[in-house]
Structure formats: structure tokens, C-alpha cells
Design a protein around this motif. Structure first.
Motif, PDB file in Angstrom:
ATOM      1  N   GLU A 179      15.809 -21.709  -9.245  1.00  0.00           N
ATOM      2  CA  GLU A 179      17.516 -21.711  -9.093  1.00  0.00           C
ATOM      3  C   GLU A 179      17.838 -21.661 -10.538  1.00  0.00           C
ATOM      4  N   VAL A 462      15.412 -23.318 -18.592  1.00  0.00           N
ATOM      5  CA  VAL A 462      15.265 -23.981 -17.381  1.00  0.00           C
ATOM      6  C   VAL A 462      16.185 -25.322 -17.194  1.00  0.00           C
ATOM      7  N   GLY A 463      16.778 -25.492 -16.217  1.00  0.00           N
ATOM      8  CA  GLY A 463      17.261 -26.851 -15.868  1.00  0.00           C
ATOM      9  C   GLY A 463      18.613 -26.726 -15.702  1.00  0.00           C
ATOM     10  N   LYS A 464      19.312 -27.132 -14.710  1.00  0.00           N
ATOM     11  CA  LYS A 464      20.645 -27.010 -14.560  1.00  0.00           C
ATOM     12  C   LYS A 464      21.530 -27.989 -15.161  1.00  0.00           C
TER      13      LYS A 464
ATOM     14  N   GLY B  53      14.995 -29.540  -3.563  1.00  0.00           N
ATOM     15  CA  GLY B  53      14.588 -28.725  -4.613  1.00  0.00           C
ATOM     16  C   GLY B  53      13.205 -28.623  -4.671  1.00  0.00           C
ATOM     17  N   LEU B  54      12.604 -27.527  -5.507  1.00  0.00           N
ATOM     18  CA  LEU B  54      11.275 -27.283  -5.535  1.00  0.00           C
ATOM     19  C   LEU B  54      10.513 -28.741  -6.022  1.00  0.00           C
ATOM     20  N   LEU B  84      14.546 -23.060  -0.395  1.00  0.00           N
ATOM     21  CA  LEU B  84      14.183 -22.311  -1.802  1.00  0.00           C
ATOM     22  C   LEU B  84      13.065 -21.488  -1.720  1.00  0.00           C
ATOM     23  N   ARG B  96      16.506 -27.861   0.032  1.00  0.00           N
ATOM     24  CA  ARG B  96      17.471 -28.381  -1.012  1.00  0.00           C
ATOM     25  C   ARG B  96      18.738 -28.549  -0.055  1.00  0.00           C
ATOM     26  N   CYS B 275      15.867 -30.150 -18.251  1.00  0.00           N
ATOM     27  CA  CYS B 275      17.351 -30.389 -17.863  1.00  0.00           C
ATOM     28  C   CYS B 275      17.941 -30.604 -19.242  1.00  0.00           C
ATOM     29  N   HIS B 291      24.683 -18.559 -19.946  1.00  0.00           N
ATOM     30  CA  HIS B 291      24.067 -19.514 -19.309  1.00  0.00           C
ATOM     31  C   HIS B 291      24.589 -19.750 -18.163  1.00  0.00           C
ATOM     32  N   GLN B 292      23.682 -19.886 -16.992  1.00  0.00           N
ATOM     33  CA  GLN B 292      24.465 -20.011 -15.454  1.00  0.00           C
ATOM     34  C   GLN B 292      24.971 -21.449 -15.284  1.00  0.00           C
ATOM     35  N   PHE B 294      26.750 -23.894 -11.935  1.00  0.00           N
ATOM     36  CA  PHE B 294      26.869 -23.985 -10.665  1.00  0.00           C
ATOM     37  C   PHE B 294      28.140 -24.867 -10.515  1.00  0.00           C
ATOM     38  N   GLU B 296      29.404 -27.282  -7.950  1.00  0.00           N
ATOM     39  CA  GLU B 296      28.867 -27.810  -6.460  1.00  0.00           C
ATOM     40  C   GLU B 296      30.012 -28.659  -6.108  1.00  0.00           C
ATOM     41  N   ASN B 308      27.470 -28.143 -12.625  1.00  0.00           N
ATOM     42  CA  ASN B 308      26.071 -28.357 -12.975  1.00  0.00           C
ATOM     43  C   ASN B 308      25.633 -26.781 -13.903  1.00  0.00           C
ATOM     44  N   GLY B 309      24.916 -27.567 -14.902  1.00  0.00           N
ATOM     45  CA  GLY B 309      24.378 -26.682 -15.816  1.00  0.00           C
ATOM     46  C   GLY B 309      25.095 -26.635 -17.499  1.00  0.00           C
TER      47      GLY B 309
END
Lengths: 464, 608
Positions: A179, A462-464, B53-54, B84, B96, B275, B291-292, B294, B296, B308-309
Motif C-alpha cells: 500500500e 513505508v507506513g502510511k 491489511g497485510l 490486497l 482490508r 509508521c 510521499h503518498q 491517502f 480516507e 493517512n500518511g
């Protein structure tokens, strides 16, 4: 782990016995493994002694006597097969290697005894001694970690492992953090890394000397003219507080032999004076002993009486020892004149033990007063730890456990390579890679998961 | 002091761990009291409004297979489902879902309130009471509540401090207080405590966001549910959106690092590496251009969106500037600011694999108090602690889950044998038997265990038995149906052939349910590897059966290396398998330990 149920194998012949060699297997697969090399498979019947022919992949069949002891009756309380074969070291090594190819793994120090204990075969009084042996094995390991050759091995294996962890971090991050980042490792890169690592491991294995091939000890033979005091030195070494004498049932002794722990190295100490044949045969037998030592002893301690002058007997005996890794020991120094000692030093200086170890080449000692015995212990240990022993052409010194781990890792990498080739899926490549990395970690003492996480989190955001 | 009626089990805290503990105890017939500081906060999602999630999705299914609540609550309140890793192997796929945050809490509370044998009480616990090596109950002010077992699932509330910039307030979650007396009480009882940190991002008013330039991420057309009992969505489905930080965002963060509690030393404890806060990401990955993020949705009838992020504890004005630097968020209005929270935890080497503390019989710890992070990790522990708390109260033997049986087993084993140095989150890569621990077979793995323990209702068990029969029938069909001399089973084991390919050729296959079909296919795909792992599982089980007496004195075992003695004394493993997994304990140490145990057993067995 001692709780595993692998079948183990080792050469169980006491040192110096040329006529007969014994390879012993213990574990659930022992019968199956040996049977594969016989014309007719062993049946778990009532027989105990079988005469048969053993055929190895690269030799013609040769006669052997097999002793089959089924679980419950055997020493280890597991199925045990003993292969009694001609005592030629190369032949025994070939049998050993065949057994390993077919699924047995080399026994760790004291492992037969350990299994015997864990399976309730030997009594409580022996437990202490067994623990001490296991502990000695592990201390030797720690000591070896400090030695140059082992250090090289750790560095080399550590580097290979590091590369694999790097690739593994890519693969695992691609599976676990989908993700967060788009992480994709092209199969071509995976294949190259895996093949590179496999080649590096194969090279380490092919240039390694396996420490203590026989029963996992270094053999030290006390050798030299009669009445030089070999037996006194033997008794001092064997009786020193750190010495551990392990009795291995099923072995016979034709001369004095003791297992001792010197400075963390396990030695089988052999006193050639233990044989007392008719006087006229002494020299001939002593020479034969020397030849045997040439084949499989790791260290020769050449002992002379320093209070006497060098003579022809000494010269002739020394001829057969001088090409071996050896120490020269001037015993009875308390009785010797300085000029006698000087004469012996000159005697040994001509292409003598300095070749093996310049630092400990010639030792002055008195078995009667105990003087110099500590130096001898240190020198013997140093011969092994410092890599002066039987390692010609070898770059790494490994023990049986490490060899098993490296071979395990190599096999896992080959499977990993096939997974990549057949596009079987990253989770399957990862399964084999993990197997390999964990096996290498057992050599270098590193923890799989914390290393993997460090790698992932240092490289991927990594990590949102 | 007033004394309250005796309870079988008292659960302290009604978060994701607490409600599962209560539900499991209730299923096992234990008279259970749940004490929470705020009933309205039952199973609050303090962080992102999503479940699964995973590795986490697998855990939710495991919880469901053991009669837990999480899967059903998530399915009842889900507003977007995604499976996912759909393109990758089945062992690394996981469900998820985005959930409606407010409805999640309401649904959880309603389930909790309706559990038989369970009472709820809004109170603040002031002490844990114990006598000798046994827990007695808990104390709230002047009242003692007696219980056979106590489960502490206090989340991030122990001596909790919230940070927004320079501002520090006491509290375990925005707008709520802290539970500091419990920390003191645990210390008095002899537990050592550590401190961890976690954080959340700001939330925005959707009306102030320009979604036109943001990529939309919608859910799957065919949802994969969490609960084996779910078969349809109940709420309208929604989309997430993706945005990115940029140079300007990064400069704003860098220019304000002197005001970031994470960098000024105001926050001293460790946060999760998986995280990280946005400030940590920008400092540690300086080379990354963006950086991505989200966006939500928080629910179906609220305008709030969760960013998120962008977890952060920077001051409010910096958060505003940072958010507004992002394309699409130029005029975004923050409804709640991001914050970090620091809290006490009990380093988990002090509990055993049953989650009972080694120090006090009947006292169980579950969730973030054990140093984990995540709703699913908490819920899994709550379930196990609840089961064991009830069993303990009934005088029965406690149970554990193995590393080969469930992610919950991996989780607990990692906690108790390795401890934690950052909040622990589950990854599929933590499981050495990953091919076995799949989302699709969680029911096959665990429902028989759930049934044996008495955790399942009849309907669940009948559904399970039906599916198990179906799977067997499909496997038989694949084994006996030949195509050109090879069985379908054999064809299916090739990586490039899928069950759907076969179903297209053999429509008979479609007469069975999709779940059963996929499960049968995945079993076949992994069969060879699984068989290879069986040997190692066998060895592990054997050494797990090798129990270590709890009164063993490692310091007296002179044959062990010093380091091994220290490590074993610190972790006090329950069995040989655990001992072998402790970092710093080598195989030779294990041999010696085993020999010692044999010698000891023989000595005790000897007649006097």
C-alpha cells in the motif's frame, strides 16, 4: 538443536587404528541411508551382524561388516548402524560423504552421547561430563570466532548473507508494504543476486578445511625416541584440571589415548609409547605410527630427552616428523646442561618446526617439575586456532555444524533460483531465501528478522 | 472499603482487545465485568478508520474463526473493501476495509452490551489487587471488585501524554484522560514498565478539499469479507483519494523541525519504524521527492476525511501550512489536528504465551499494554487473554496458539520470547509458516480449535462443516478428473494455471462455492512446500512439549554460558522451543538446558 530427529553420522574409530575404520550412524533414517548403498537393503529384523558389500557412487563395492542396533537396544536408543570397513582415511571420508549425501548430517561434538543421555540411555552420573563436553564444544566455537581463519569465514559468509538480506528486503517489502510504495524487483536482478550468492558459498565450501573431521577433535600425537618422557607428558596433559576424558562405548584401544580440552580446543592425545611391542620392533612400529600421523593427525609433538645428545635414532625418527605440522619438545630440561639444550636447538633449527610455528617451534619443558607444560598447552591450541594445521590450500576453517549450515544454505539458494526462473511467485522465492539466510545466520550468529526489518526500514519509507 | 460481588473475569478497558476478551469469556460462560473510563468510546478507532491489511486481515479472519467480534463489526460498518496483493500468491493476499468510524464504535458497543454474562461499568481503576502470587481483583476508588481473573487491556492510556507542538496534555486519546494510577499499581506489584510513542495525522473537512485533481481509489467489485458469516455489505460504498507531498511541504517541515517534539527531545520514547511521522519520513528519506497521502472517508454521514500518511506532532500552524502545500488541499480546513501520544507499556517478556503474567496467577495483559500497535494485534491478544482468563477462573488449563497455527500465535510468541523495542506490528514476513497462515484457510485452521473450546455457535460450525466437505469434494474431483492423462490436480499445481482456468473448461467446478474452490486450489498450489514445512513444525511441536518448570534457577546452571543464563533468566521461557528462539541462546545452551531438565525430572521421580 539437539531435539531434532535428524540422522547423524561420524567416523567413530579411535585414532591410530589402521586396520579397521568404523562409521557410525544414529537416527530414524540410519537403516534407510545405509541400505541405499547395499545390494540388499537392511531389514529391521533380528540380526545384528551382517556381512555385505558397500557401493559408493564413485567406487566399486567393497566388503564391510555392518552392525545393526535397533532403537531401544542401541547406545543412543535410536536406530544405529555401524559400518566396519578397512581403516583407510580416504575411504572413511568417502563413506562419510556418501552418508551425508543420502541424508545424514555430521554429528556435533559429543552428540551421540548427548542423544544417549536425552533418550535416557546413560545414567545421571554421566550427565555432568556430557554437559561439560557440550560446553567445551561451544566455548571452542567462541574461541574460534576470534581466530583469524574463522574471522575470515564470518566476514565472507556475513557478506554473502548481507547481500541476500538486501534482496530479501526488496522482496518482503514488495509483499508486505504494497500500500505504501511500489516495490518491484525484476526477476533478472533476483536471479543474478541469488546466483552470485550461491557461487560465493560454493567457493567458501570448496576452499574450507573441515575442522576435526574425525569425531570432531584435533589429534595430537606424542612421538619421539624411547624414554624421552612422552608418557609423563601425556599424563600431565591428560590429568590437567581442564582435561575431559570421554568414553565412547564401542571403541577399542590398542594404545593410550585421551580426549582433553586444552585452551578450548578438543584434542585426542595419543601416546605412541602406549604400545609395548617386542624391543626389536619398536622402531618399525614407531615409524608406522608416524606414517599414520602423517595421514590424519593434526599435530605431532616430537619429544626428546634434552639431557642426552642428539643421536641417529632421534635423527631418523625426526626425518618422518619434520614435514608434518609439529612442535619440538625438549623434555627433562631440569636435568639438561645449557650446552645440551643448545645442541638440540641447533638440531631442530635445520628446517625444523619453525616452519609450522615460529613462535612455538621449540619448547623447553620438564615433565618432572611441570615447568613449561602451560606453554605446551597454549602451543598445541595455537597450532589449531592459528591455522597451522592441515590446512594447506584452505582459506577457511569450518566445523561440521558450519559445513552443514553452508550446504543447507546453498541447496536453498538453488531452489530459490528455480523459483525465480519458473516465476513461481515471490512468496515462494522468499521461503527458500529465508531458509538460506537463516542457515547462514547460524554460522555468523545473526538474527534473521531484526536484520531484515532494519534493512527494510532503512531503505523504504513505508507506513502510511 | 466496599466489596462488590465476585466476578469470574474483570476486563479493564473496552477497546479492541477488551471487547474480544469480554466476548470470549462470555462465550465460555464466565461472569464478566467490563470496566471502562468511557462506555461511549467502546472499540474506538483512534488511528485510521480501516481494518485489515497485510497480515492484519489474516488476523481478523482468525479472530472470526475463533468466535471473535472484529470481523463482524468491520463487515457491518465497512464502506470500502479491497483484497490486497490480488496479483500475488494467495499466502500474501489479505482483505482490508475502510469502516465508518462512528458506526464501528456503535456496532461494537451494541455487541458488547448484548453479550450474555457480561456487565459494563464506567469507572476508573485505581489499583490492581493481588495477594501473594495471585490476583484478587481491582480497586476503583473505595470499591474492591473481586475476580478470579483480571485482563488489563488499557491501550495507550497508562500515564499517557499527548503532544501537539510544544503543547503537552495528559490523555490517551484526543479529548480523553489518562489512567496513571494503574502504572503506579503495576510498579508496586513489581512489574517493570517501558514507554512507547505513536501518532496520528490531521483530519480534514471534505468540503474544503478539491478532489478533481486527486486520483480516486475505489473498492473491489466483489468484496472479500472478514467474517466467515458475512455475505453482503450493509452500507453504501465510498472511495479513497490519493495525494502527494511536494518540495514545498518538505521545506515547511524542515524549517520547523526546531518545533517538532520528535526532534526537540520533548518526545523521548520510540515510535514505530513502519509508521513514521511525516517529519521523520522527510528527515530520514531526504532524497525522496514526494510521499503518498491517502484521503480516507471517516464515514458515510460525516464530511471528515482522514489524511493517512501525514502523522505528525508539529504545531497547529505548521500542520495547516503543510496540509495546504499539497495539491488539492490548498484550501483544506483541518477539523482535528494530528498529535503524538506517549504511554507506558509492560515489556511483554513478563507475560507467558497464555498472556498471563508470570508474576501473578490470574492477571492477564492484552493489546498495546504489551507493546503492540494496531487494532487487529490488540483484538487477537484480547481474544486469547479472554479465553485464558475464563479457563483460569474455571480452574482449567490455559491454552496457547502455535506459530504454525495462527498469526496470533506468531504475535504472542514474538512478544514473549523477543520482547519489543518499538510498537510491534504484524507482517506476513514474521511468519515462517506463511504459506499455511492464509486468509482463505483461517476457518480450517482455527474453527476446530474454537469448537473444542466452546467459542463457536452452532450456525458457524455447520457452515464450517459444509465448507470443509465442499473442499474435500473439490479436491476429489480434481484428483480423479483426467485431462490428457494428467489429473486436474496436477495441472493446477503449475504456477500458470488457475482454478478459474479449470472452471472455464469444467463448469462442474462452478457448482461449488467460490470460497471452497479457491481454498482447495490454494491448498494444492502450496502442497509440496507445506509438506516440507511439516517436518520443521513437528520438531517445533516436540520442543514445545518440552516444558520448563517455572521455578527453574538459571543462575544455578553453571554449565550454561553466562550470556545464556542472563537471557534465560530475563525471558523465563515456558518451553524449550521458546528458549531456542531467544536471541543470544545458542543450540549448545539448549542441549545443556535439556539435559538439566532430564536430570531434574529423573531426580524428582526417584522415590524418597
Amino acid at each position: 538443536m539437539s531435539t531434532d530427529d535428524n540422522t547423524i553420522v561420524a567416523v567413530a574409530t579411535p585414532r591410530g587404528r589402521a586396520a579397521l575404520g568404523i562409521v557410525r550412524l544414529s537416527g530414524g533414517e540410519a537403516l534407510r541411508i545405509v541400505s541405499e548403498c547395499l545390494d540388499r537393503p537392511l531389514k529391521a529384523g533380528s540380526f545384528r551382524r551382517v556381512e555385505s558389500r558397500l557401493t559408493l557412487s564413485r567406487t566399486a563395492g567393497f566388503p564391510v561388516v555392518l552392525y545393526v542396533m535397533l532403537a531401544g537396544r542401541s547406545y543412543t536408543r535410536e536406530d544405529v548402524v555401524e559400518i566396519h570397513a578397512p581403516g583407510s582415511p580416504p575411504l572413511l571420508a568417502a563413506i562419510l560423504s556418501e552418508m551425508r549425501t543420502r541424508g545424514a548430517r555430521l554429528a556435533e561434538p559429543g552428540e551421540f552421547t548427548r542423544r544417549a543421555f536425552l533418550n535416557g540411555r546413560i545414567d545421571l552420573a554421566q550427565a555432568e561430563a556430557v554437559m561439560a563436553i557440550v560446553r567445551a564444544g561451544s566455548e571452542t566455537e567462541e574461541r574460534l570466532a576470534l581466530s583469524a581463519l574463522k574471522g575470515d569465514l564470518s566476514r565472507r559468509v556475513g557478506a554473502v548473507r548481507g547481500e541476500l538480506v538486501h534482496l530479501m528486503a526488496d522482496i518482503e517489502a514488495g509483499l508486505d508494504f504494497v500500500e505504501d510504495e511500489d516495490i518491484f524487483v525484476p526477476p533478472e536482478r533476483q536471479r543474478r543476486s541469488i546466483e552470485g550468492a550461491a557461487a560465493a558459498l560454493a567457493q567458501v565450501l570448496s576452499t574450507s578445511a573441515v575442522r576435526r573431521l574425525y569425531r570432531e577433535e584435533a589429534a595430537a600425537v606424542l612421538y619421539g625416541p624411547a624414554n624421552a618422557g612422552k608418557s609423563s607428558i601425556f599424563n600431565l596433559l591428560a590429568g590437567s584440571p581442564s582435561a575431559i576424558v570421554e568414553d565412547m562405548p564401542g571403541t577399542t584401544r590398542d594404545f593410550l589415548e585421551a580426549a582433553v580440552d586444552l585452551e578450548g580446543v578438543r584434542f585426542i592425545l595419543v601416546d605412541t609409547a602406549g604400545i609395548r611391542p617386542p624391543a626389536e620392533l619398536v622402531e618399525q612400529i614407531a615409524l608406522e605410527q608416524s606414517e599414520r600421523a602423517a595421514r590424519d593427525a593434526q599435530v605431532v609433538a616430537f619429544v626428546v630427552d634434552a639431557s642426552r645428545v642428539p643421536d641417529d635414532t632421534a635423527r631418523r625418527l625426526y626425518e618422518s616428523a619434520r614435514t608434518l605440522p609439529h612442535l619440538a619438545i625438549l623434555n627433562k630440561c631440569d636435568l639438561a646442561q645449557p650446552r645440551d639444550i643448545a645442541a638440540w636447538r641447533r638440531f631442530f633449527s635445520k628446517g625444523g618446526p619453525a616452519q609450522a610455528s615460529t613462535r612455538h617451534g621449540v619448547l623447553e619443558l620438564s615433565a618432572a617439575t611441570g615447568r613449561g607444560i602451560d606453554d605446551l598447552e597454549a602451543a598445541l591450541a595455537e597450532m589449531v586456532l592459528g591455522g597451522f594445521v592441515n590446512l594447506s590450500g584452505s582459506r577457511y576453517l569450518i566445523d561440521a555444524r558450519q559445513q552443514t549450515c553452508l550446504e543447507h544454505a546453498l541447496a536453498a539458494l538453488e531452489r530459490a533460483g528455480r523459483m525465480v526462473e519458473t516465476a513461481a511467485g515471490d512468496e515462494l522465492t522468499a521461503l527458500e531465501m529465508r531458509d538460506a539466510i537463516e542457515a547462514l545466520g547460524r554460522v555468523t550468529g545473526e538474527d534473521y528478522f531484526s536484520d531484515l526489518l532494519d534493512e527494510v526500514f532503512s531503505r523504504f519509507c513505508v507506513g502510511k | 472499603m466496599t466489596e462488590q460481588t465476585d466476578w469470574d473475569v474483570i476486563v479493564v478497558g473496552a477497546g479492541h482487545a477488551g471487547i474480544e476478551a469480554a466476548a470470549a469469556a462470555s462465550r465460555l460462560g464466565a461472569r464478566t465485568l467490563v470496566i471502562t473510563m468511557n462506555i461511549d468510546s467502546t472499540a474506538r478507532m483512534s488511528c485510521n478508520p480501516a481494518i485489515g491489511g497485510l497480515a492484519k486481515g489474516q488476523m481478523v479472519r482468525e479472530i472470526d474463526a475463533l468466535g471473535g467480534l472484529m470481523g463482524r463489526i468491520a463487515d457491518a460498518t465497512a464502506i470500502q473493501y479491497r483484497l490486497l496483493n490480488r496479483q500475488k500468491g494467495p499466502a500474501v493476499r489479505a482483505p482490508r476495509a475502510q469502516c465508518d468510524r462512528a458506526r464501528y464504535t456503535l456496532a461494537a458497543r451494541s455487541m458488547l452490551e448484548n453479550l450474555p454474562n457480561v456487565a459494563l461499568c464506567e469507572e476508573t481503576v485505581t489499583a490492581i489487587c493481588a495477594r501473594g502470587r495471585r490476583v484478587l481483583g481491582i480497586q476503583c476508588g473505595g470499591t474492591l471488585y473481586r475476580a478470579h481473573s483480571v485482563v488489563l487491556s488499557t491501550g495507550t492510556f497508562l500515564r499517557a501524554v499527548l503532544h501537539i507542538g510544544e503543547e503537552m496534555v495528559s490523555g490517551g486519546r484526543r479529548g480523553e484522560g489518562a489512567a496513571s494510577a494503574i502504572s503506579d499499581s503495576l510498579k508496586d506489584l513489581g512489574f517493570s514498565l517501558g514507554r512507547l510513542k505513536t501518532g496520528t495525522p490531521p483530519r480534514l473537512d471534505a468540503r474544503s478539499v478539491d478532489f478533481s485533481g486527486l486520483a480516486e481509489q475505489s473498492g473491489d467489485d466483489e468484496p472479500v469479507f472478514f467474517s466467515f458469516s458475512s455475505n453482503s455489505t450493509t452500507l453504501p460504498q465510498a472511495s479513497c483519494h490519493v495525494a502527494f507531498t511536494n518540495d514545498q511541504t518538505h521545506s515547511i517541515v524542515r524549517d520547523n523541525l526546531h518545533r517538532a517534539p520528535l526532534f526537540t527531545g520533548q518526545i523521548k520514547s520510540t515510535g514505530p519504524r513502519y509508521c513514521p511521522s511525516i517529519e521523520t519520513k522527510i528527515v530520514r528519506f531526504a532524497q525522496k521527492e514526494r510521499h503518498q497521502l491517502f484521503l480516507e472517508p471517516e464515514g458515510i454521514d460525516t464530511n471528515e476525511v482522514y489524511l493517512n500518511g501525514m502523522a505528525t506532532s508539529l504545531p497547529r500552524d505548521v500542520q495547516e501550512a503543510m496540509v495546504r502545500s499539497v495539491a488539492g488541499l490548498e484550501s483544506a480546513v483541518i477539523t482535528r489536528y494530528g498529535y503524538a501520544v506517549e504511554y507506558d507499556f509492560v515489556p511483554p517478556t513478563q507475560v507467558s504465551a497464555t498472556l498471563e503474567t508470570k508474576r501473578y496467577r490470574g492477571l492477564f495483559l492484552a493489546g498495546q499494554i504489551n507493546g503492540t500497535s494496531g487494532y487487529e494485534e490488540a483484538a487477537g491478544q484480547g481474544l486469547l487473554a479472554g479465553i485464558n482468563a475464563a479457563l483460569r477462573a474455571q480452574g482449567l488449563e490455559c491454552v496457547t496458539l502455535g506459530r504454525h497455527e495462527a498469526y496470533i500465535g506468531v504475535l504472542v510468541d514474538d512478544l514473549v520470547t523477543k520482547g519489543v523495542d518499538e510498537p510491534y506490528r504484524m507482517f506476513t514476513s514474521r511468519a515462517e509458516y506463511r504459506l499455511l497462515l492464509r486468509y482463505d484457510n483461517a476457518d480450517m485452521r482455527l474453527m476446530p480449535i474454537g469448537k473444542r473450546l466452546g467459542l463457536l455457535d452452532d450456525a458457524s460450525w455447520q457452515r464450517f462443516e459444509r465448507k470443509r466437505r465442499e473442499v474435500e469434494d473439490i479436491k476429489d474431483f480434481l484428483a480423479v478428473t483426467l485431462a490428457g492423462g494428467t489429473s486436474l490436480e496436477k495441472r493446477l499445481s503449475r504456477p500458470e494455471i488457475s482454478i478459474d482456468d479449470l472452471a472455464a473448461e469444467y463448469p462442474a467446478l462452478t457448482s461449488w462455492s467460490r470460497d471452497a474452490r479457491d481454498l482447495a486450489a490454494n491448498d494444492i498450489k502450496y502442497a509440496g512446500y507445506v509438506a516440507r514445512q511439516e517436518a520443521s513444525i513437528g520438531r517445533m511441536k516436540k520442543s514445545e512439549a518440552e516444558r520448563i518448570p517455572s521455578d527453574i534457577d538459571y543462575h544455578a546452571l553453571r554449565e550454561l554460558r553466562f550470556e545464556a543464563r542472563e537471557k534465560l533468566e530475563l525471558h523465563r521461557p515456558d518451553n524449550i522451543a521458546q528458549a531456542g528462539r531467544i536471541p543470544g541462546v545458542n543450540p549448545a545452551d539448549i542441549s545443556i538446558l535439556l539435559m538439566h531438565l532430564r536430570r531434574r525430572a529423573a531426580c524428582t521421580a526417584r522415590p524418597l
